[in-house]
Each structure stands twice: as C-alpha cells, then as structure tokens.
Design a protein around this motif. Structure first.
Motif: not given
Length: 286
Positions: A207-211, A223-224, A229-230, A243-246
């Motif tokens: 995860v590079v943005r969550a806002d 960032a896949g 980037v999705w 920063g979280q990995r999914v």
C-alpha cells in the motif's frame, strides 16, 4: 344430604356412561418427569376429533429444547434483519474460508458481507444462478452445520480472482469516451455494488496511498508485484494503511459513494507505469 327424586334418577340413568366419570387433573411434577422419545414429540396426524391436550402437558412439550442445528428459516437471513442465527452463519462461513470477507468478524445483523461470503460458499459447491444468490437455504445450512461440502477456495492472483468486488461484475468498462471527463475517456472500470460490499486486492503488493483522493473519494493505491499501481476509489471505508503488504484476494476496504459519484461502486484503475498519474492508465486487467 339431599336425595334424588324418581324423575332425577331416571334422567341420570339416560346419560351416557362417560358423563359419570371426571377426568383427573394430572400432577405437573409427573408430567415433567416424562422422557420424550422422537415419536412422542412428532407432529400428530390430522384428526376429525382431536383430543385436547391439558395446558400443563403443553408446557411440558414447550420445555423440550428445539434442535439448534435445524435451519432457522429464510426470514432470519433478510438484509438488515438481526438474528442470532446470522452470527452463527458468519462464524461457520469464516471457518470454511470466508475470513477475507469479514473485517471485524460475524455479527447478528445480516448484511451484504454475509451475503457475499455465503454466495462464495455456494459457488464453491458448484451451484449457480438462484442457488448461489448468497441467501442460505436448508441445504446450505446443512452443509455448514455438518462441515460437509467444499470450502471457499483461497483467492489468488491472475485469473483465479474474478472481481475486486467478489460476486459483482463490471458495470461500466474502461476507455469509454466522454467529454465530461478531463481525460476524455473513462479511466477505470466500475463495479456497481451495494454500500459495504467487500473490496479485495486483485494483485499482491504494498500500500502506497490510503487517504482522500478528491473526486475519487476515499481511495487506496497499491504498488503491485506486477509493476503497476492499482487504485481503488470511492470506498466507504479503508481497512489498510500505507506501508502494509497485502495479498491478492485480501480485503482492503468496502464499496461506498464517496467523492464524485452517482451511486455506490468501486472505480478501479491500473497505472501505465510504476507510478499512478491521472489518465496515464491502461485497461485494469490482471
């Protein structure tokens, strides 16, 4: 002590024999000591002249607990309806592979999350159409209670994951030309779905943005591992942080109508390069 006249004696003599006997009232303590067999508790066949059951006997029957594994009825699983059976349904579904659909676990309120999870379980059995509509019936309930049938398969990347909103198909495709858009075309793919429907990552990544994304409302950018980037827009709520990995198939948020929209849906975009920028996108296929 009074005695009967000859006429009264004659009247009594003409009464049926059954009138001379009073049915004794059963002792309640005796009734509650009765052990009921399945045959005792079965529904009697309809009769022209049913025998009335004393109230104390009815109370004894009522004291026999209902089968907790019996299907509670379709009414319990109505959107917005609250019932303890819904909590049990969610708990059983989570145990059968539906954990990714639930952000906070099972609750007594039947919602879209429960319906999506149930539909995934039904599809895992190979059912389609009305048999996989997400509303549990007796057969679905039986399989869950007994632990039989097929578990919900784990969501993976590539062609294994059919939709970023499980159970819903694209409703407005990428690339449609429209002068209302600054880019002149629809820059993503829309998935119309009820508010609160789960959104899952289609590709594993970071995860590079969550806002807040302005017209895009609550958005998340990932960032896949595929180098793109999705972007997931218009969410009612995000469940991941920067920063979280999914993993592909993991819930990252829920469908909403935030930003510039006409109704609840997910707007999914895929960057052309390693960074997302407006209109620098490609068809969001994975």
């Amino acid at each position: 002590m009074s005695t009967l006249t000859s006429q009264e004696t004659a009247d009594v003599a003409t009464l049926p024999d059954t009138e001379h006997f009073q049915t004794p009232v059963p002792d309640p303590s005796d009734l509650f000591e009765v052990t009921f067999t399945p045959e005792d508790t079965a529904q009697p066949e309809a009769a022209d002249d049913p025998v009335p059951v004393p109230a104390v006997a009815m109370a004894a029957f009522a004291a026999v607990p209902a089968d907790p594994d019996r299907f509670p009825g379709r009414k319990a699983f109505t959107l917005g309806h609250s019932d303890p059976a819904v909590t049990r349904l969610g708990t059983m579904l989570i145990a059968r592979g539906a954990k990714r659909f639930y952000a906070v676990g099972a609750s007594p309120d039947f919602g879209v999350v429960d319906r999506n999870a149930c539909a995934a379980f039904q599809r895992a059995q190979g059912w389609t159409g009305p048999n996989a509509d997400g509303y549990p019936g007796p057969r679905t309930w039986e399989l869950l209670v007994s632990g039989k049938g097929h578990d919900i398969p784990a969501a993976g990347g590539g062609g294994n994951l059919k939709s970023p909103v499980p159970g819903f198909r694209p409703t407005y495709p990428f690339g449609i030309k429209d002068r209302r858009y600054a880019a002149g075309f629809h820059t993503g793919c829309d998935y119309a779905a009820p508010n609160g429907s789960a959104i899952v990552a289609v590709v594993s990544g970071k995860v590079v943005r969550a806002d807040w994304g302005g017209a895009y409302g609550n958005w998340t950018q990932i960032a896949g591992e595929d180098g793109h980037v999705w972007m997931y827009a218009h969410q009612s709520r995000r469940t991941v942080t920067v920063g979280q990995r999914v993993k592909a198939g993991e819930v990252i948020g829920y469908v909403g109508s935030t930003g510039n929209v006409t109704g609840p849906h997910l707007h999914l975009e895929k960057s052309r390069e390693g960074r997302w920028a407006y209109a620098k996108v490609v068809n969001p296929q994975w």
